[in-house]
Scaffold this motif. Structure first.
Motif, PDB file in Angstrom:
ATOM      1  N   MET A  32       0.836  -1.206   0.000  1.00 25.90           N
ATOM      2  CA  MET A  32       0.000   0.000   0.000  1.00 25.90           C
ATOM      3  C   MET A  32       0.870   1.255   0.000  1.00 25.90           C
ATOM      4  SD  MET A  32      -3.316   0.021  -0.142  1.00 25.90           S
ATOM      5  CE  MET A  32      -3.760   1.549   0.672  1.00 25.90           C
ATOM      6  N   ASP A  33       1.861   1.295   0.882  1.00 28.46           N
ATOM      7  CA  ASP A  33       2.738   2.467   0.962  1.00 28.46           C
ATOM      8  C   ASP A  33       3.450   2.706  -0.367  1.00 28.46           C
ATOM      9  OD1 ASP A  33       2.012   2.774   3.603  1.00 28.46           O
ATOM     10  OD2 ASP A  33       3.816   1.801   4.393  1.00 28.46           O
ATOM     11  N   ARG A  34       3.961   1.628  -0.946  1.00 26.91           N
ATOM     12  CA  ARG A  34       4.692   1.740  -2.208  1.00 26.91           C
ATOM     13  C   ARG A  34       3.768   2.211  -3.337  1.00 26.91           C
ATOM     14  NH1 ARG A  34       6.439  -3.019  -2.091  1.00 26.91           N
ATOM     15  NH2 ARG A  34       5.023  -3.983  -3.563  1.00 26.91           N
ATOM     16  N   LEU A  35       2.582   1.601  -3.451  1.00 25.20           N
ATOM     17  CA  LEU A  35       1.659   1.964  -4.529  1.00 25.20           C
ATOM     18  C   LEU A  35       1.163   3.400  -4.392  1.00 25.20           C
ATOM     19  CD1 LEU A  35      -0.491  -1.279  -4.917  1.00 25.20           C
ATOM     20  CD2 LEU A  35       1.101  -0.327  -6.579  1.00 25.20           C
ATOM     21  N   VAL A  36       0.820   3.800  -3.171  1.00 30.74           N
ATOM     22  CA  VAL A  36       0.317   5.158  -2.966  1.00 30.74           C
ATOM     23  C   VAL A  36       1.376   6.182  -3.343  1.00 30.74           C
ATOM     24  CG1 VAL A  36      -0.384   6.809  -1.186  1.00 30.74           C
ATOM     25  CG2 VAL A  36      -1.449   4.562  -1.262  1.00 30.74           C
ATOM     26  N   SER A  37       2.612   5.953  -2.923  1.00 31.31           N
ATOM     27  CA  SER A  37       3.657   6.935  -3.268  1.00 31.31           C
ATOM     28  C   SER A  37       3.934   6.946  -4.771  1.00 31.31           C
ATOM     29  CB  SER A  37       4.937   6.655  -2.481  1.00 31.31           C
ATOM     30  OG  SER A  37       5.520   5.443  -2.876  1.00 31.31           O
ATOM     31  N   GLN A  38       3.931   5.780  -5.413  1.00 30.95           N
ATOM     32  CA  GLN A  38       4.170   5.731  -6.861  1.00 30.95           C
ATOM     33  C   GLN A  38       3.038   6.402  -7.630  1.00 30.95           C
ATOM     34  OE1 GLN A  38       4.641   1.561  -7.684  1.00 30.95           O
ATOM     35  NE2 GLN A  38       6.800   1.523  -7.065  1.00 30.95           N
ATOM     36  N   MET A  39       1.790   6.128  -7.245  1.00 33.83           N
ATOM     37  CA  MET A  39       0.648   6.724  -7.939  1.00 33.83           C
ATOM     38  C   MET A  39       0.600   8.236  -7.722  1.00 33.83           C
ATOM     39  SD  MET A  39      -2.350   4.005  -7.115  1.00 33.83           S
ATOM     40  CE  MET A  39      -2.775   2.695  -8.237  1.00 33.83           C
ATOM     41  N   GLY A  96       1.161  13.545 -10.013  1.00 32.60           N
ATOM     42  CA  GLY A  96       1.533  14.909  -9.648  1.00 32.60           C
ATOM     43  C   GLY A  96       0.897  15.417  -8.361  1.00 32.60           C
ATOM     44  N   VAL A  97       0.568  14.523  -7.461  1.00 29.68           N
ATOM     45  CA  VAL A  97      -0.003  14.923  -6.174  1.00 29.68           C
ATOM     46  C   VAL A  97       1.160  15.179  -5.224  1.00 29.68           C
ATOM     47  CG1 VAL A  97      -1.530  14.241  -4.300  1.00 29.68           C
ATOM     48  CG2 VAL A  97      -2.033  13.507  -6.632  1.00 29.68           C
ATOM     49  N   THR A  98       1.429  16.459  -4.946  1.00 30.73           N
ATOM     50  CA  THR A  98       2.604  16.848  -4.176  1.00 30.73           C
ATOM     51  C   THR A  98       2.199  17.650  -2.942  1.00 30.73           C
ATOM     52  OG1 THR A  98       2.809  18.907  -5.390  1.00 30.73           O
ATOM     53  CG2 THR A  98       3.980  16.989  -6.293  1.00 30.73           C
ATOM     54  N   GLU A  99       3.203  17.952  -2.113  1.00 34.40           N
ATOM     55  CA  GLU A  99       2.974  18.812  -0.948  1.00 34.40           C
ATOM     56  C   GLU A  99       2.604  20.226  -1.384  1.00 34.40           C
ATOM     57  OE1 GLU A  99       2.876  18.029   2.380  1.00 34.40           O
ATOM     58  OE2 GLU A  99       2.985  15.959   1.644  1.00 34.40           O
ATOM     59  N   GLN A 100       3.105  20.637  -2.538  1.00 35.35           N
ATOM     60  CA  GLN A 100       2.751  21.961  -3.077  1.00 35.35           C
ATOM     61  C   GLN A 100       1.249  22.027  -3.356  1.00 35.35           C
ATOM     62  OE1 GLN A 100       4.760  24.572  -3.384  1.00 35.35           O
ATOM     63  NE2 GLN A 100       3.092  25.832  -4.144  1.00 35.35           N
ATOM     64  N   LEU A 101       0.709  20.975  -3.960  1.00 37.74           N
ATOM     65  CA  LEU A 101      -0.738  20.915  -4.209  1.00 37.74           C
ATOM     66  C   LEU A 101      -1.502  20.912  -2.891  1.00 37.74           C
ATOM     67  CD1 LEU A 101      -3.131  20.555  -6.169  1.00 37.74           C
ATOM     68  CD2 LEU A 101      -2.783  18.088  -5.983  1.00 37.74           C
ATOM     69  N   LYS A 102      -0.966  20.222  -1.908  1.00 34.09           N
ATOM     70  CA  LYS A 102      -1.614  20.157  -0.588  1.00 34.09           C
ATOM     71  C   LYS A 102      -1.697  21.542   0.042  1.00 34.09           C
ATOM     72  CE  LYS A 102      -1.183  17.705   3.809  1.00 34.09           C
ATOM     73  NZ  LYS A 102      -0.378  16.726   4.551  1.00 34.09           N
ATOM     74  N   SER A 103      -0.631  22.319  -0.072  1.00 34.84           N
ATOM     75  CA  SER A 103      -0.647  23.656   0.537  1.00 34.84           C
ATOM     76  C   SER A 103      -1.487  24.652  -0.278  1.00 34.84           C
ATOM     77  CB  SER A 103       0.772  24.185   0.714  1.00 34.84           C
ATOM     78  OG  SER A 103       1.389  24.337  -0.535  1.00 34.84           O
ATOM     79  N   MET A 119      -5.834  12.000  -3.211  1.00 33.86           N
ATOM     80  CA  MET A 119      -5.231  10.999  -2.334  1.00 33.86           C
ATOM     81  C   MET A 119      -6.236   9.912  -1.951  1.00 33.86           C
ATOM     82  SD  MET A 119      -2.065  11.413  -2.105  1.00 33.86           S
ATOM     83  CE  MET A 119      -1.663  10.288  -0.798  1.00 33.86           C
ATOM     84  N   ASN A 120      -7.487  10.285  -1.720  1.00 29.94           N
ATOM     85  CA  ASN A 120      -8.508   9.284  -1.426  1.00 29.94           C
ATOM     86  C   ASN A 120      -8.715   8.350  -2.605  1.00 29.94           C
ATOM     87  OD1 ASN A 120      -9.000  10.091   1.193  1.00 29.94           O
ATOM     88  ND2 ASN A 120     -10.723  11.424   0.652  1.00 29.94           N
ATOM     89  N   SER A 121      -8.714   8.918  -3.808  1.00 27.91           N
ATOM     90  CA  SER A 121      -8.847   8.104  -5.010  1.00 27.91           C
ATOM     91  C   SER A 121      -7.656   7.162  -5.161  1.00 27.91           C
ATOM     92  CB  SER A 121      -8.955   9.008  -6.242  1.00 27.91           C
ATOM     93  OG  SER A 121      -8.924   8.245  -7.420  1.00 27.91           O
ATOM     94  N   ILE A 122      -6.468   7.671  -4.918  1.00 29.71           N
ATOM     95  CA  ILE A 122      -5.251   6.863  -5.038  1.00 29.71           C
ATOM     96  C   ILE A 122      -5.270   5.730  -4.016  1.00 29.71           C
ATOM     97  CG2 ILE A 122      -2.764   6.917  -4.625  1.00 29.71           C
ATOM     98  CD1 ILE A 122      -2.781   9.708  -5.974  1.00 29.71           C
ATOM     99  N   ARG A 123      -5.602   6.043  -2.764  1.00 29.69           N
ATOM    100  CA  ARG A 123      -5.641   5.008  -1.721  1.00 29.69           C
ATOM    101  C   ARG A 123      -6.673   3.940  -2.043  1.00 29.69           C
ATOM    102  NH1 ARG A 123      -5.348   9.450   1.950  1.00 29.69           N
ATOM    103  NH2 ARG A 123      -3.197   9.688   2.633  1.00 29.69           N
TER     104      ARG A 123
END
Length: 117
Positions: free
Chosen positions: A69-76, A81-88, A98-102
């Motif tokens: 799960m950890d590996r797939l979520v980070s790769q996806m 392009g889901v980054t901390e910049q998008l989060k802020s 992120m919910n869709s990816i998880r």
């Protein structure tokens, strides 16, 4: 092999001891795997209980699922392009992605590890 017994009321009960007394931590995916084996593959489930391999197997499956799960979520997230910049900048959009990816990663994990033999 000598079997010893003890009295429980009017009955003689064999003194049985498990050879593997390790305490395994079973999480969400381990419990799901246990339910899957118990409901759909009774023979395998019974054999694993009698051979004392069930709890070790469930702990291994749970650990492997969490790592996948950890590996797939980070790769996806990286690929989409889901980054901390998008989060802020737009946390609601980040949360939706992120919910869709998880959700998609969990479907892969369940199919590949939990609900397969």
């Amino acid at each position: 092999m000598e079997i010893t017994y003890h009295w429980e009321g009017d009955y003689l009960i064999p003194d049985l001891k498990l050879s593997d007394t390790t305490e395994y931590q079973i999480g969400k995916y381990g419990r799901m795997r246990k339910r899957f084996l118990e409901e759909n593959h009774r023979g395998i489930y019974s054999h694993m209980i009698l051979s004392e391999t069930l709890w070790k197997h469930l702990a291994e499956i749970d650990e492997e699922c969490n790592e996948m799960m950890d590996r797939l979520v980070s790769q996806m997230a990286k690929k989409e392009g889901v980054t901390e910049q998008l989060k802020s900048n737009d946390w609601l959009c980040w949360l939706q992605k992120m919910n869709s990816i998880r959700s998609r990663a969990e479907e892969i994990v369940l199919h590949d590890l939990v609900y397969s033999l």
